[in-house]
Motif scaffolding. Sequence first.
Motif, PDB file in Angstrom:
ATOM      1  N   MET A  65      14.461 -49.670  22.262  1.00 41.36           N
ATOM      2  CA  MET A  65      13.063 -49.241  22.353  1.00 41.36           C
ATOM      3  C   MET A  65      12.354 -49.396  21.030  1.00 41.36           C
ATOM      4  SD  MET A  65      13.511 -45.633  24.234  1.00 41.36           S
ATOM      5  CE  MET A  65      15.256 -45.354  24.268  1.00 41.36           C
ATOM      6  N   VAL A  66      11.090 -49.796  21.093  1.00 38.33           N
ATOM      7  CA  VAL A  66      10.254 -49.872  19.900  1.00 38.33           C
ATOM      8  C   VAL A  66       8.867 -49.351  20.228  1.00 38.33           C
ATOM      9  CG1 VAL A  66       9.348 -51.348  18.070  1.00 38.33           C
ATOM     10  CG2 VAL A  66      11.448 -52.001  19.233  1.00 38.33           C
ATOM     11  N   GLY A  67       8.363 -48.479  19.354  1.00 41.84           N
ATOM     12  CA  GLY A  67       6.972 -48.029  19.480  1.00 41.84           C
ATOM     13  C   GLY A  67       6.845 -46.558  19.791  1.00 41.84           C
ATOM     14  N   LYS A  68       5.760 -45.965  19.313  1.00 39.54           N
ATOM     15  CA  LYS A  68       5.544 -44.525  19.460  1.00 39.54           C
ATOM     16  C   LYS A  68       5.505 -44.090  20.916  1.00 39.54           C
ATOM     17  CE  LYS A  68       3.115 -43.543  15.106  1.00 39.54           C
ATOM     18  NZ  LYS A  68       2.844 -44.818  14.436  1.00 39.54           N
ATOM     19  N   GLU A  69       4.758 -44.827  21.750  1.00 39.56           N
ATOM     20  CA  GLU A  69       4.615 -44.440  23.157  1.00 39.56           C
ATOM     21  C   GLU A  69       5.948 -44.561  23.893  1.00 39.56           C
ATOM     22  OE1 GLU A  69       1.951 -43.127  24.464  1.00 39.56           O
ATOM     23  OE2 GLU A  69       0.601 -43.479  22.781  1.00 39.56           O
ATOM     24  N   THR A  70       6.632 -45.668  23.668  1.00 37.17           N
ATOM     25  CA  THR A  70       7.903 -45.916  24.340  1.00 37.17           C
ATOM     26  C   THR A  70       8.939 -44.861  23.979  1.00 37.17           C
ATOM     27  OG1 THR A  70       7.484 -48.299  24.372  1.00 37.17           O
ATOM     28  CG2 THR A  70       9.770 -47.591  24.645  1.00 37.17           C
ATOM     29  N   VAL A  71       9.103 -44.619  22.679  1.00 35.59           N
ATOM     30  CA  VAL A  71      10.125 -43.687  22.212  1.00 35.59           C
ATOM     31  C   VAL A  71       9.798 -42.258  22.638  1.00 35.59           C
ATOM     32  CG1 VAL A  71      11.217 -42.692  20.162  1.00 35.59           C
ATOM     33  CG2 VAL A  71      10.918 -45.179  20.337  1.00 35.59           C
ATOM     34  N   SER A  72       8.521 -41.860  22.542  1.00 29.34           N
ATOM     35  CA  SER A  72       8.192 -40.480  22.925  1.00 29.34           C
ATOM     36  C   SER A  72       8.325 -40.275  24.432  1.00 29.34           C
ATOM     37  CB  SER A  72       6.807 -40.062  22.421  1.00 29.34           C
ATOM     38  OG  SER A  72       5.795 -40.789  23.056  1.00 29.34           O
ATOM     39  N   LEU A  73       8.008 -41.303  25.228  1.00 30.01           N
ATOM     40  CA  LEU A  73       8.203 -41.216  26.677  1.00 30.01           C
ATOM     41  C   LEU A  73       9.684 -41.015  26.993  1.00 30.01           C
ATOM     42  CD1 LEU A  73       7.205 -41.509  29.630  1.00 30.01           C
ATOM     43  CD2 LEU A  73       7.579 -43.970  29.387  1.00 30.01           C
ATOM     44  N   SER A  74      10.534 -41.789  26.342  1.00 35.05           N
ATOM     45  CA  SER A  74      11.968 -41.713  26.587  1.00 35.05           C
ATOM     46  C   SER A  74      12.523 -40.336  26.253  1.00 35.05           C
ATOM     47  CB  SER A  74      12.672 -42.784  25.763  1.00 35.05           C
ATOM     48  OG  SER A  74      14.045 -42.734  25.992  1.00 35.05           O
ATOM     49  N   GLU A  82      15.627 -37.060  19.329  1.00 34.42           N
ATOM     50  CA  GLU A  82      14.810 -37.236  18.136  1.00 34.42           C
ATOM     51  C   GLU A  82      15.638 -37.724  16.956  1.00 34.42           C
ATOM     52  OE1 GLU A  82      11.529 -36.683  17.691  1.00 34.42           O
ATOM     53  OE2 GLU A  82      11.000 -35.733  19.596  1.00 34.42           O
ATOM     54  N   ASN A  83      16.865 -37.179  16.808  1.00 35.30           N
ATOM     55  CA  ASN A  83      17.625 -37.536  15.612  1.00 35.30           C
ATOM     56  C   ASN A  83      18.233 -38.934  15.660  1.00 35.30           C
ATOM     57  OD1 ASN A  83      19.602 -36.896  17.427  1.00 35.30           O
ATOM     58  ND2 ASN A  83      20.345 -35.081  16.342  1.00 35.30           N
ATOM     59  N   GLY A  84      18.093 -39.636  16.789  1.00 36.01           N
ATOM     60  CA  GLY A  84      18.533 -41.029  16.846  1.00 36.01           C
ATOM     61  C   GLY A  84      17.447 -42.007  16.441  1.00 36.01           C
ATOM     62  N   ILE A  85      16.232 -41.509  16.233  1.00 34.15           N
ATOM     63  CA  ILE A  85      15.084 -42.387  15.972  1.00 34.15           C
ATOM     64  C   ILE A  85      15.098 -42.879  14.527  1.00 34.15           C
ATOM     65  CG2 ILE A  85      12.565 -42.517  15.906  1.00 34.15           C
ATOM     66  CD1 ILE A  85      12.590 -40.264  18.075  1.00 34.15           C
ATOM     67  N   LYS A  86      14.939 -44.187  14.367  1.00 40.21           N
ATOM     68  CA  LYS A  86      14.770 -44.784  13.045  1.00 40.21           C
ATOM     69  C   LYS A  86      13.302 -45.178  12.909  1.00 40.21           C
ATOM     70  CE  LYS A  86      19.287 -45.255  12.086  1.00 40.21           C
ATOM     71  NZ  LYS A  86      19.584 -43.971  12.729  1.00 40.21           N
ATOM     72  N   ILE A  87      12.733 -44.900  11.741  1.00 37.76           N
ATOM     73  CA  ILE A  87      11.347 -45.304  11.500  1.00 37.76           C
ATOM     74  C   ILE A  87      11.346 -46.477  10.528  1.00 37.76           C
ATOM     75  CG2 ILE A  87       9.053 -44.581  10.707  1.00 37.76           C
ATOM     76  CD1 ILE A  87       9.855 -42.901  13.027  1.00 37.76           C
ATOM     77  N   ILE A  88      10.779 -47.592  10.959  1.00 36.13           N
ATOM     78  CA  ILE A  88      10.667 -48.758  10.091  1.00 36.13           C
ATOM     79  C   ILE A  88       9.185 -49.073   9.960  1.00 36.13           C
ATOM     80  CG2 ILE A  88      11.275 -51.181   9.747  1.00 36.13           C
ATOM     81  CD1 ILE A  88      13.709 -50.630  11.614  1.00 36.13           C
ATOM     82  N   SER A  89       8.691 -48.916   8.740  1.00 36.72           N
ATOM     83  CA  SER A  89       7.282 -49.182   8.456  1.00 36.72           C
ATOM     84  C   SER A  89       6.360 -48.420   9.417  1.00 36.72           C
ATOM     85  CB  SER A  89       7.021 -50.690   8.532  1.00 36.72           C
ATOM     86  OG  SER A  89       5.786 -50.992   7.953  1.00 36.72           O
ATOM     87  N   GLY A  90       6.705 -47.152   9.675  1.00 37.66           N
ATOM     88  CA  GLY A  90       5.870 -46.304  10.524  1.00 37.66           C
ATOM     89  C   GLY A  90       6.086 -46.473  12.019  1.00 37.66           C
ATOM     90  N   ILE A  91       6.920 -47.417  12.427  1.00 39.76           N
ATOM     91  CA  ILE A  91       7.166 -47.695  13.844  1.00 39.76           C
ATOM     92  C   ILE A  91       8.531 -47.131  14.238  1.00 39.76           C
ATOM     93  CG2 ILE A  91       7.349 -49.473  15.644  1.00 39.76           C
ATOM     94  CD1 ILE A  91       4.649 -49.632  14.309  1.00 39.76           C
ATOM     95  N   PRO A  92       8.579 -46.266  15.267  1.00 39.75           N
ATOM     96  CA  PRO A  92       9.877 -45.739  15.679  1.00 39.75           C
ATOM     97  C   PRO A  92      10.697 -46.730  16.507  1.00 39.75           C
ATOM     98  CG  PRO A  92       8.109 -44.695  16.925  1.00 39.75           C
ATOM     99  CD  PRO A  92       7.466 -45.650  15.976  1.00 39.75           C
ATOM    100  N   PHE A  93      11.999 -46.735  16.227  1.00 37.77           N
ATOM    101  CA  PHE A  93      12.979 -47.531  16.961  1.00 37.77           C
ATOM    102  C   PHE A  93      14.044 -46.577  17.493  1.00 37.77           C
ATOM    103  CE2 PHE A  93      11.009 -50.664  14.395  1.00 37.77           C
ATOM    104  CZ  PHE A  93      11.270 -51.914  14.940  1.00 37.77           C
ATOM    105  N   LEU A  94      14.522 -46.836  18.699  1.00 39.45           N
ATOM    106  CA  LEU A  94      15.584 -46.012  19.256  1.00 39.45           C
ATOM    107  C   LEU A  94      16.469 -46.875  20.140  1.00 39.45           C
ATOM    108  CD1 LEU A  94      16.795 -43.137  19.656  1.00 39.45           C
ATOM    109  CD2 LEU A  94      15.180 -42.817  21.517  1.00 39.45           C
ATOM    110  N   ILE A  95      17.776 -46.749  19.946  1.00 39.54           N
ATOM    111  CA  ILE A  95      18.727 -47.442  20.807  1.00 39.54           C
ATOM    112  C   ILE A  95      19.559 -46.382  21.505  1.00 39.54           C
ATOM    113  CG2 ILE A  95      20.711 -49.001  20.895  1.00 39.54           C
ATOM    114  CD1 ILE A  95      19.539 -50.388  18.409  1.00 39.54           C
ATOM    115  N   VAL A  96      19.692 -46.514  22.828  1.00 39.66           N
ATOM    116  CA  VAL A  96      20.412 -45.519  23.625  1.00 39.66           C
ATOM    117  C   VAL A  96      21.465 -46.232  24.470  1.00 39.66           C
ATOM    118  CG1 VAL A  96      20.179 -43.854  25.520  1.00 39.66           C
ATOM    119  CG2 VAL A  96      18.449 -43.926  23.724  1.00 39.66           C
ATOM    120  N   PHE A  97      22.651 -45.628  24.516  1.00 36.81           N
ATOM    121  CA  PHE A  97      23.719 -46.113  25.406  1.00 36.81           C
ATOM    122  C   PHE A  97      24.007 -45.023  26.428  1.00 36.81           C
ATOM    123  CE2 PHE A  97      24.268 -48.180  21.324  1.00 36.81           C
ATOM    124  CZ  PHE A  97      24.458 -49.504  21.677  1.00 36.81           C
ATOM    125  N   ASN A  98      23.717 -45.287  27.687  1.00 32.84           N
ATOM    126  CA  ASN A  98      24.051 -44.358  28.778  1.00 32.84           C
ATOM    127  C   ASN A  98      25.205 -44.944  29.545  1.00 32.84           C
ATOM    128  OD1 ASN A  98      21.818 -42.614  28.323  1.00 32.84           O
ATOM    129  ND2 ASN A  98      20.490 -43.975  29.502  1.00 32.84           N
TER     130      ASN A  98
END
Length: 99
Positions: A65-74, A82-98
């Motif tokens: 996932m990339v982006g504020k809307e995407t990550v906050s929706l997830s 929240e603690n899995g989120i990486k911020i790169i240049s103000g943009i949140p990134f999140l990778i999830v394994f289910n």
Amino acid sequence: VMQFSVRVSDYQKKTMLNICDAELLGKKIVQDDLTVNISESYYGDRFVDQKEAESLLQSASIINMVGKETVSLSVKIGIGSENGIKIISGIPFLIVFNM
């Protein structure tokens, strides 16, 4: 209306979802010596609305996932934390394994 850009693929018999805020598609995110390309080949198969984005997030095994809307929706629907989120240049990134 919030739009998301998605690409769904199969990875080792699991469903992999790449999803980003639509307006980030095609952008390059640069921080120090790190460059992340939000490429159409990776994220840009089609655009979906929030309802479809939610059901895709709920059904995928591996999610990039990339982006504020995407990550906050997830996080809002209980996928990823929240603690899995990486911020790169103000943009949140999140990778999830289910698994």
